[in-house]
Write a protein that holds these residues in place. Structure first.
Motif, PDB file in Angstrom:
ATOM      1  N   THR A   1       0.856  -1.336   0.061  1.00 53.52           N
ATOM      2  CA  THR A   1      -0.060  -0.070   0.107  1.00 53.52           C
ATOM      3  C   THR A   1       0.758   1.539   0.052  1.00 53.52           C
ATOM      4  O   THR A   1       0.552   2.134  -0.717  1.00 53.52           O
ATOM      5  CB  THR A   1      -0.903   0.076   1.426  1.00 53.52           C
ATOM      6  OG1 THR A   1      -0.202  -0.281   2.345  1.00 53.52           O
ATOM      7  CG2 THR A   1      -1.845  -1.048   1.214  1.00 53.52           C
ATOM      8  N   HIS A   2       2.100   1.264   0.579  1.00 54.41           N
ATOM      9  CA  HIS A   2       3.075   2.471   0.550  1.00 54.41           C
ATOM     10  C   HIS A   2       4.273   1.938   1.051  1.00 54.41           C
ATOM     11  O   HIS A   2       4.597   0.935   1.414  1.00 54.41           O
ATOM     12  CB  HIS A   2       2.475   3.586   1.508  1.00 54.41           C
ATOM     13  CG  HIS A   2       2.247   3.322   2.907  1.00 54.41           C
ATOM     14  ND1 HIS A   2       1.247   2.578   3.315  1.00 54.41           N
ATOM     15  CD2 HIS A   2       2.938   3.607   4.090  1.00 54.41           C
ATOM     16  CE1 HIS A   2       1.364   2.416   4.746  1.00 54.41           C
ATOM     17  NE2 HIS A   2       2.314   3.058   4.883  1.00 54.41           N
ATOM     18  N   GLY A   3       5.160   2.910   1.041  1.00 54.68           N
ATOM     19  CA  GLY A   3       6.734   2.315   1.143  1.00 54.68           C
ATOM     20  C   GLY A   3       7.298   2.558   2.449  1.00 54.68           C
ATOM     21  O   GLY A   3       8.426   2.592   2.668  1.00 54.68           O
ATOM     22  N   HIS A   4       6.404   2.755   3.825  1.00 56.00           N
ATOM     23  CA  HIS A   4       6.697   2.485   5.112  1.00 56.00           C
ATOM     24  C   HIS A   4       7.497   1.063   5.272  1.00 56.00           C
ATOM     25  O   HIS A   4       6.922   0.280   4.944  1.00 56.00           O
ATOM     26  CB  HIS A   4       5.860   2.715   5.644  1.00 56.00           C
ATOM     27  CG  HIS A   4       5.766   4.381   6.033  1.00 56.00           C
ATOM     28  ND1 HIS A   4       4.576   5.064   6.494  1.00 56.00           N
ATOM     29  CD2 HIS A   4       6.581   5.364   5.698  1.00 56.00           C
ATOM     30  CE1 HIS A   4       4.808   6.249   6.269  1.00 56.00           C
ATOM     31  NE2 HIS A   4       5.797   6.679   5.898  1.00 56.00           N
ATOM     32  N   GLU A   5       8.435   1.104   6.052  1.00 52.54           N
ATOM     33  CA  GLU A   5       9.271  -0.108   6.545  1.00 52.54           C
ATOM     34  C   GLU A   5       8.139  -1.048   7.096  1.00 52.54           C
ATOM     35  O   GLU A   5       8.240  -2.354   7.032  1.00 52.54           O
ATOM     36  CB  GLU A   5      10.058   0.216   7.533  1.00 52.54           C
ATOM     37  CG  GLU A   5      11.169   0.695   6.939  1.00 52.54           C
ATOM     38  CD  GLU A   5      12.103  -0.504   5.887  1.00 52.54           C
ATOM     39  OE1 GLU A   5      12.385  -1.545   6.515  1.00 52.54           O
ATOM     40  OE2 GLU A   5      12.347   0.019   4.797  1.00 52.54           O
ATOM     41  N   ASP A   6       7.229  -0.561   7.823  1.00 57.49           N
ATOM     42  CA  ASP A   6       6.189  -1.386   8.474  1.00 57.49           C
ATOM     43  C   ASP A   6       5.202  -1.928   7.622  1.00 57.49           C
ATOM     44  O   ASP A   6       4.485  -2.911   8.011  1.00 57.49           O
ATOM     45  CB  ASP A   6       5.585  -0.754   9.696  1.00 57.49           C
ATOM     46  CG  ASP A   6       4.747   0.338   9.487  1.00 57.49           C
ATOM     47  OD1 ASP A   6       4.921   1.088   8.459  1.00 57.49           O
ATOM     48  OD2 ASP A   6       3.802   0.533   9.792  1.00 57.49           O
ATOM     49  N   HIS A   7       5.514  -1.775   6.280  1.00 55.43           N
ATOM     50  CA  HIS A   7       4.545  -2.347   5.192  1.00 55.43           C
ATOM     51  C   HIS A   7       5.406  -2.929   4.047  1.00 55.43           C
ATOM     52  O   HIS A   7       4.955  -3.887   3.370  1.00 55.43           O
ATOM     53  CB  HIS A   7       3.709  -1.075   4.583  1.00 55.43           C
ATOM     54  CG  HIS A   7       2.707  -0.530   5.514  1.00 55.43           C
ATOM     55  ND1 HIS A   7       1.537  -1.146   5.612  1.00 55.43           N
ATOM     56  CD2 HIS A   7       2.943   0.250   6.738  1.00 55.43           C
ATOM     57  CE1 HIS A   7       0.601  -0.354   6.501  1.00 55.43           C
ATOM     58  NE2 HIS A   7       1.787   0.288   7.331  1.00 55.43           N
ATOM     59  N   ILE A   8       6.741  -2.694   3.960  1.00 50.26           N
ATOM     60  CA  ILE A   8       7.329  -3.352   2.883  1.00 50.26           C
ATOM     61  C   ILE A   8       8.718  -4.113   3.599  1.00 50.26           C
ATOM     62  O   ILE A   8       9.459  -4.722   2.881  1.00 50.26           O
ATOM     63  CB  ILE A   8       7.938  -2.341   1.904  1.00 50.26           C
ATOM     64  CG1 ILE A   8       8.979  -1.149   2.508  1.00 50.26           C
ATOM     65  CG2 ILE A   8       6.898  -1.719   1.177  1.00 50.26           C
ATOM     66  CD1 ILE A   8       9.576  -0.315   1.305  1.00 50.26           C
TER      67      ILE A   8
ATOM     68  N   ASN B   1      -4.552   9.991   1.941  1.00 53.48           N
ATOM     69  CA  ASN B   1      -3.478  10.764   2.240  1.00 53.48           C
ATOM     70  C   ASN B   1      -2.542   9.908   3.399  1.00 53.48           C
ATOM     71  O   ASN B   1      -3.291   9.367   4.343  1.00 53.48           O
ATOM     72  CB  ASN B   1      -3.932  12.187   2.680  1.00 53.48           C
ATOM     73  CG  ASN B   1      -4.526  13.068   1.764  1.00 53.48           C
ATOM     74  OD1 ASN B   1      -5.599  13.359   1.997  1.00 53.48           O
ATOM     75  ND2 ASN B   1      -3.829  13.346   0.768  1.00 53.48           N
ATOM     76  N   HIS B   2      -1.318  10.275   3.589  1.00 54.08           N
ATOM     77  CA  HIS B   2      -0.420   9.755   4.668  1.00 54.08           C
ATOM     78  C   HIS B   2       0.534  10.506   4.709  1.00 54.08           C
ATOM     79  O   HIS B   2       0.724  11.563   4.012  1.00 54.08           O
ATOM     80  CB  HIS B   2      -0.401   8.359   4.308  1.00 54.08           C
ATOM     81  CG  HIS B   2       0.297   7.278   5.372  1.00 54.08           C
ATOM     82  ND1 HIS B   2       0.072   7.552   6.720  1.00 54.08           N
ATOM     83  CD2 HIS B   2       1.219   6.448   5.403  1.00 54.08           C
ATOM     84  CE1 HIS B   2       0.738   6.702   7.431  1.00 54.08           C
ATOM     85  NE2 HIS B   2       1.682   5.813   6.608  1.00 54.08           N
ATOM     86  N   SER B   3       1.694  10.151   5.592  1.00 53.67           N
ATOM     87  CA  SER B   3       2.906  10.822   5.551  1.00 53.67           C
ATOM     88  C   SER B   3       4.106  10.556   4.501  1.00 53.67           C
ATOM     89  O   SER B   3       5.219  10.693   4.851  1.00 53.67           O
ATOM     90  CB  SER B   3       3.549  10.574   7.096  1.00 53.67           C
ATOM     91  OG  SER B   3       3.396   9.453   7.234  1.00 53.67           O
TER      92      SER B   3
ATOM     93  N   GLY C   1      -5.594   1.201   3.961  1.00 48.57           N
ATOM     94  CA  GLY C   1      -4.128   1.389   4.063  1.00 48.57           C
ATOM     95  C   GLY C   1      -3.738   2.199   5.333  1.00 48.57           C
ATOM     96  O   GLY C   1      -4.849   2.295   5.931  1.00 48.57           O
ATOM     97  N   ASP C   2      -2.852   2.791   5.288  1.00 54.25           N
ATOM     98  CA  ASP C   2      -2.478   3.883   6.284  1.00 54.25           C
ATOM     99  C   ASP C   2      -3.184   4.949   5.701  1.00 54.25           C
ATOM    100  O   ASP C   2      -2.911   5.299   4.789  1.00 54.25           O
ATOM    101  CB  ASP C   2      -1.031   3.835   6.574  1.00 54.25           C
ATOM    102  CG  ASP C   2      -0.582   2.849   7.538  1.00 54.25           C
ATOM    103  OD1 ASP C   2      -1.073   1.906   7.872  1.00 54.25           O
ATOM    104  OD2 ASP C   2       0.654   2.997   7.705  1.00 54.25           O
ATOM    105  N   PHE C   3      -3.969   5.611   6.549  1.00 52.72           N
ATOM    106  CA  PHE C   3      -4.517   6.978   5.728  1.00 52.72           C
ATOM    107  C   PHE C   3      -4.903   7.975   6.829  1.00 52.72           C
ATOM    108  O   PHE C   3      -4.918   7.660   8.003  1.00 52.72           O
ATOM    109  CB  PHE C   3      -5.875   6.504   5.146  1.00 52.72           C
ATOM    110  CG  PHE C   3      -6.878   6.504   6.054  1.00 52.72           C
ATOM    111  CD1 PHE C   3      -7.526   5.443   6.925  1.00 52.72           C
ATOM    112  CD2 PHE C   3      -7.990   7.461   6.025  1.00 52.72           C
ATOM    113  CE1 PHE C   3      -8.429   5.412   7.834  1.00 52.72           C
ATOM    114  CE2 PHE C   3      -9.179   7.390   6.882  1.00 52.72           C
ATOM    115  CZ  PHE C   3      -9.337   6.383   7.901  1.00 52.72           C
TER     116      PHE C   3
HETATM  117 ZN    ZN Z   1       2.661   4.157   6.950  1.00 52.28          ZN
END
Ligand code: ZN
Ligand code: ZN
Length: 556
Positions: free
Chosen positions: A69-76, A137-139, A159-161
């Motif tokens: 869903t996005h490029g944060h470490e807790d997701h990839i 939106n997210h950070s 996702g994270d939003f």
């Molecule tokens: Zn995130």
């Protein structure tokens, strides 16, 4: 037979981090995210924690896709470990693809990963699933939510939003699509619970700009801003501020440099001509002309900021007159390290600006009012709070009830619990593994709870090693040798250790004849445990070794 849809969280439910979810229909499995978690304080020696995806291991060929869903470490972050065992195509937006490609280069994989770039608005067919991506939106830019069409109905994953009407990057969340999905009818909504305990709305990213302007206006020396390497909107805001207040900017920390490179290359970060300088040049500029962006907002011991705080960062020494801006949320569990870093920066004479009231950070996650808005737009039949510790999941469930959801349609579950939905109803069924897999150096998953308990015991009470020698007739040779680590200060504990040595000799002399070595070692260990406990009320880990000479070659 009646077909069922299974939703199995493998990570991120009951904790903050290592998000991973499996959606199963028929034989087909769709995986959403594969993140890492940073070790908690009591996970001694562990580098990172990844989800336990053992459930998927013998079904690897059934995985139709992995969506990030996005490029944060807790997701990839766990993707390299997952790809070692599951070779499935990956789907992600351009920035996320850029970040995972950089990451995958550092790992050896059994085969070349198949990576597909998708955009918000695209739809891809993966087995029985039709997945539409929509922007939220997210950070981090290029963050998506998922609308997954299954034969049993539509499943929406947030996702994270957060909802930001004036984001620094990209468009506001796609409300039109959310409303359209809602009017089609949503079977289940899985929604981000990170900020479920915060009332109201999460402010826009724009909110931090006045605070930064004020800091740049008044700081007389250098400014050092610590944030997440992935928080590109914040990096852009600091760059813009530097341009407005005529300062040069330098970046510190490997992940910060990598992230700035990728973001600049893909057009997510605009650096005005000539504004960037190397960290090495900073010392040659007047302090009021410099801003440095660094990693380390969580106090991670090897990060740039932590090393600056401890005076171990060669390129930049903190000095009185520096202003350090801590522009990030401290992730639950990291408070101790992050605060230690702040204290050390203060000790070195820096001014440190941090905390909620300073206005230098806003969260990337939705608060209660935004969570209500999402539920109200989608009007799901079932609701599953995801991403968060149990208290956050429960808070999110209460919020869902406040906007009219029935408690029996809300599933608050932790990792590994299977939610099963058929044409009639939804229920929680079997539990599959969903715990921690520890990564320590090159070993993945080999360290389990038993080793962690041992590390804990060693850390708490230290270790005592006793080595005794016997000749070929079973007679003790010389005095047993005792050494210890982390137990007592040897030079001041001669009496205690001599006593232990005598005790060991006594036990051996009494039992030595005709006993098995293992039995002797066990008796020795027990006798010393009892001895140390009676003498000083402590229980160190004791290792007893009895060496027996064989035949002619008697030792000693
Ligand atoms: Zn995130
Ligand atoms: Zn997350």
């Amino acid at each position: 037979m009646e077909q069922k849809l299974k939703i199995i969280p493998l990570g991120g439910l009951g904790e903050v981090g290592k998000n991973m979810m499996a959606l199963i229909y028929d034989e087909a499995i769709l995986v959403i995210d594969a993140g890492v978690m940073f070790p908690e304080n009591d996970m001694l020696g562990i580098d990172v924690v990844i989800p336990d995806f053992g459930y998927l291991r013998d079904k690897a060929s059934q995985v139709v896709g992995i969506i990030l869903t996005h490029g944060h470490e807790d997701h990839i972050g766990a993707l390299p470990y997952v790809l070692r065992e599951i070779n499935a195509p990956i789907y992600a937006t351009p920035l996320t693809c850029g970040l995972i490609e950089g990451k995958l280069e550092r790992y050896e994989l059994p085969c070349e990963p198949e990576i597909h770039t998708v955009q918000a608005g695209d739809t891809v067919g993966l087995g029985p699933f039709q997945v539409e991506f929509f922007s939220v939106n997210h950070s981090i830019p290029d963050n998506i939510g998922l609308a997954i069409d299954t034969p049993l109905g539509l499943v929406v994953h947030s996702g994270d939003f957060k909802f930001d009407y004036s984001p620094v990057h990209g468009q506001p969340a796609d409300f039109a699509t959310l409303a359209r999905l809602g009017s089609r009818g949503v079977l289940a909504l899985l929604s981000d619970s990170t900020n479920a305990e915060s009332p109201g709305f999460t402010p826009s990213e724009r909110r931090v700009e006045p605070a930064f302007d004020e800091i740049f206006r008044s700081a007389e020396g250098r400014i050092i801003v610590a944030t997440f390497a992935s928080l590109m909107s914040r990096i852009q805001q600091v760059v813009d501020c530097a341009a407005r207040w005529d300062r040069k900017i330098a970046f510190a920390g490997r992940s910060m440099l990598e992230s700035v490179d990728i973001a600049t290359e893909l057009g997510y970060l605009q650096l005005p001509e000539g504004i960037e300088v190397d960290l090495g040049e900073v010392d040659r500029l007047p302090p009021h002309k410099v801003v440095v962006m660094a990693t380390g907002s969580q106090g991670e011991s090897q990060s740039a900021l932590a090393r600056m705080a401890e005076g171990r960062y060669k390129q930049l020494k903190i000095q009185p007159g520096d202003t350090v801006v801590h522009s990030a949320q401290i992730i639950p569990g990291n408070e101790e390290l992050a605060h230690r870093t702040i204290n050390k920066l203060l000790q070195r004479g820096a001014e440190v600006i941090y905390g909620e009231s300073a206005g230098v950070h806003v969260s990337g996650h939705a608060s209660q009012e935004e969570q209500k808005l999402l539920i109200s737009l989608l009007k799901p039949r079932y609701f599953v709070p995801v991403h968060g510790e149990l208290r956050m999941l429960h808070a999110h469930a209460r919020t869902a009830q406040r906007v009219g959801m029935a408690p029996e349609d809300i599933f608050v579950v932790e990792n590994g619990y299977t939610i099963e939905i058929d044409r009639e109803c939804g229920r929680v069924t079997e539990r599959v593994p969903g715990g921690y897999v520890f990564v320590d150096g090159a070993s993945v998953g080999e360290i389990g709870p038993a080793v962690m308990r041992e590390r804990d015991a060693l850390g708490r009470d230290g270790v005592v090693v006793v080595v005794a020698q016997m000749d070929e007739n079973g007679t003790v040779v010389g005095l047993p040798r005792i050494s210890c680590r982390g137990f007592v200060f040897v030079r001041e504990s001669g009496e205690l250790l001599d006593g232990a040595c005598q005790k060991a000799l006594e036990v051996l002399s009494r039992l030595a004849n005709g006993q098995e070595r293992a039995t002797l070692e066990c008796s020795l260990k027990k006798a010393l445990e009892a001895y140390f406990y009676s003498e000083i009320k402590r229980r160190p880990s004791i290792m007893a070794l009895v060496l027996q000479a064989e035949g002619e070659k008697a030792l000693g």
